[in-house]
Design an enzyme around this catalytic site. Structure first.
Site, PDB file in Angstrom:
ATOM      1  N   GLU A  58      30.185  39.415  39.926  1.00  0.00           N
ATOM      2  CA  GLU A  58      30.103  38.720  38.642  1.00  0.00           C
ATOM      3  C   GLU A  58      30.830  37.382  38.704  1.00  0.00           C
ATOM      4  O   GLU A  58      31.964  37.294  39.177  1.00  0.00           O
ATOM      5  CB  GLU A  58      30.741  39.595  37.555  1.00  0.00           C
ATOM      6  CG  GLU A  58      30.761  38.957  36.177  1.00  0.00           C
ATOM      7  CD  GLU A  58      31.547  39.785  35.159  1.00  0.00           C
ATOM      8  OE1 GLU A  58      31.367  39.540  33.953  1.00  0.00           O
ATOM      9  OE2 GLU A  58      32.336  40.664  35.578  1.00  0.00           O
ATOM     10  N   LYS A  98      23.461  39.005  30.541  1.00  0.00           N
ATOM     11  CA  LYS A  98      24.231  40.135  30.002  1.00  0.00           C
ATOM     12  C   LYS A  98      23.981  40.294  28.509  1.00  0.00           C
ATOM     13  O   LYS A  98      24.142  39.350  27.732  1.00  0.00           O
ATOM     14  CB  LYS A  98      25.714  39.925  30.289  1.00  0.00           C
ATOM     15  CG  LYS A  98      26.580  41.134  29.939  1.00  0.00           C
ATOM     16  CD  LYS A  98      28.030  40.890  30.334  1.00  0.00           C
ATOM     17  CE  LYS A  98      28.902  42.117  30.053  1.00  0.00           C
ATOM     18  NZ  LYS A  98      30.317  41.859  30.400  1.00  0.00           N
ATOM     19  N   CYS A 139      29.297  44.315  34.692  1.00  0.00           N
ATOM     20  CA  CYS A 139      30.671  44.711  34.367  1.00  0.00           C
ATOM     21  C   CYS A 139      30.725  45.813  33.321  1.00  0.00           C
ATOM     22  O   CYS A 139      30.335  46.947  33.563  1.00  0.00           O
ATOM     23  CB  CYS A 139      31.459  43.468  33.934  1.00  0.00           C
ATOM     24  SG  CYS A 139      33.255  43.739  33.829  1.00  0.00           S
TER      25      CYS A 139
END
Length: 497
Positions: A264, A320, A372
């Site tokens: 990430e 995301k 994440c």
């Protein structure tokens, strides 16, 4: 018949609150890195024991103390994020951490208050377990959600693990909670409680070992772990370090690698600024090698996204969808920014990506992404798994430091693999970087806090587990029905436990 018990004295209530605090600590020990999963039913039993002798307010206070024990120990990494990487002094960091713990503990206070308001002692072993799971659902989705340290997350390696592909983490939580309440019934010599306990714990022996099957040949993947200092990452020096580290690690990979993954926000810069470097890296890749990296994007409307993009044999991108409050965007921005250093970190506020994004295609794999924090949302990952043959999660766990946080995060990633019968490739900034097979087993793993690359195989999988197909709603419905079993009986007898 159940025997009525008198209301507890003040001393007994104080002892009960202390036991609730201990029960929270025990729940933390069920999770990684301790993995004492068998303490889960014990913790539930300690909360259930005597609950019907309490008023709703007293039950709420007992639940709050349980939450303090759970989050004060299990989410202690919040202090590391605020103090070590948020540049906040120790007194203020302690205060903010305590405020977080106290606020999160309110979830347990709320559902236990409601439970005592609505349910009585009849069929309490069922209704209490159902209410516990509904409380976890509330915590998953209320105020953006925080499904961390759910009871079921501890069981990726326990005898209950085979239930995960059937009903996911909430079914594991329900079985754990039922085991705890039924243990209390056994203590009261209600021997019929032994039968459902035996059924829940022995039934996994008859469940399929694997619900999915290979859909193609294994692919060789390399997951890169840069181990860059978080405090330098967004400085010019940090940008140079990141560019050199990931370029060098990529150059070291063999030509037979099908897919290389950077973690990430591997490059602390926007995609538009990183493109020249990525093009140079691509020029040195073998013709059939694809590369995926986490990156920050800015679109034409000046909106920022936390994304995964690719170079080489790659189609699509992922932005995301579920952002982290105070990490990727700042609630009450106008009030908080400038007040505390932690809220002024040099990162732009992110915009959530659209729901139900198409999977990425890379190196012959159809990839479902979870960046994440997203990997802890079981139903979000299941939705991605329905349309993908491999799952990928990139993460920056540097914020956790050397705490227990990365181990908990990794355990939840393993459970997502087990729930969905998919390989999970997990590339992180400083650990835990690993490859997980469809049964939740770790096939390859890097040590934390090292600059290294991990090579291994992932196999595309076909077929859907029952959980992937339906998600969590059947378990939620079952939990609601169990709670309904105890509704309306509050006045039929005096409090018991």
């Amino acid at each position: 018949m159940t025997q009525a018990l008198p209301p507890p004295s003040r001393g007994q209530r104080l002892l009960g609150y202390a036991i609730a605090l201990i029960a929270g600590l025990l729940t933390t020990l069920t999770a990684s890195p301790f993995e004492l999963w068998w303490l889960g039913p014990v913790a539930v039993a300690l909360i259930y024991l005597g609950i019907h002798t309490l008023t709703p307010g007293q039950a709420a206070l007992k639940g709050w103390w349980y939450g303090v024990g759970l989050f004060g120990s299990g989410a202690s990494w919040v202090y590391v994020s605020i103090h070590d990487y948020g540049y906040t002094g120790m007194p203020l960091a302690l205060f903010l951490t305590a405020l977080f713990v106290a606020a999160m503990a309110l979830f347990f206070a709320v559902w236990l208050w409601l439970y005592r308001r609505l349910c009585g002692p009849r069929l309490a072993a069922l209704s209490f377990a159902g209410a516990w799971v509904l409380g976890e659902v509330l915590r998953t989705y209320a105020f953006t959600g925080f499904p961390w340290l759910l009871l079921g997350s501890a069981h990726v390696d326990s005898p209950l693990a085979a239930w995960a592909p059937v009903g996911g983490v909430y079914l594991l939580s329900l079985i754990t909670a039922l085991s705890g309440t039924l243990l209390v019934e056994l203590l009261h010599r209600r021997w019929l409680a032994a039968a459902p306990i035996a059924l829940m714990w022995l039934a996994p022996l008859a469940l399929p070992a694997q619900w999915t099957s290979p859909a193609g040949e294994p692919r060789q993947v390399a997951l890169l772990q840069g181990n860059l200092p978080q405090e330098l990452k967004w400085t010019p020096e940090g940008q140079r370090m990141a560019a050199n580290t990931f370029s060098d690690l990529t150059r070291e990979q063999d030509d037979d690698i099908d897919l290389i993954v950077w973690p990430e926000a591997a490059l602390p810069m926007l995609e538009e600024d990183a493109r020249p470097l990525l093009e140079r890296v691509q020029a040195n890749l073998a013709p059939d090698t694809a590369l995926l990296t986490g990156i920050l994007q800015r679109d034409d409307d000046d909106l920022f996204y936390n994304a995964v993009i690719g170079v080489g044999d790659v189609e699509g991108q992922y932005r995301k969808e579920h952002l982290v409050p105070f990490g990727e965007y700042l609630p009450f921005d106008s009030l908080l920014r400038g007040a505390i250093a932690f809220f002024d970190l040099p990162m732009p506020a992110m915009t959530p990506g659209p729901a139900r994004q198409a999977p990425m295609q890379a190196a012959g794999l159809t990839i479902g992404n979870a960046i994440c924090y997203e990997i802890i949302y079981a139903d979000l990952v299941a939705q991605r798994a329905r349309h993908a043959d491999v799952l990928l999660t990139v993460s920056n766990d540097t914020w956790f430091g050397a705490s227990i946080g990365p181990h908990q995060h990794f355990q939840m990633a393993r459970l997502r693999a087990l729930e969905n019968g998919r390989y999970v490739a997990r590339a992180t900034s400083n650990g835990v970087t690993a490859i997980i097979d469809p049964q939740g087993r770790v096939t390859a793993q890097l040590p934390q806090f090292e600059t290294a690359s991990l090579t291994g195989e992932v196999t595309p999988m076909q077929g859907l587990t029952p959980f992937t197909r339906s998600g969590s709603w059947p378990t939620w419905l079952l939990a609601a029905l169990l709670m309904v079993a105890g509704l309306g009986f509050k006045r039929q007898s005096k409090p018991v436990a």
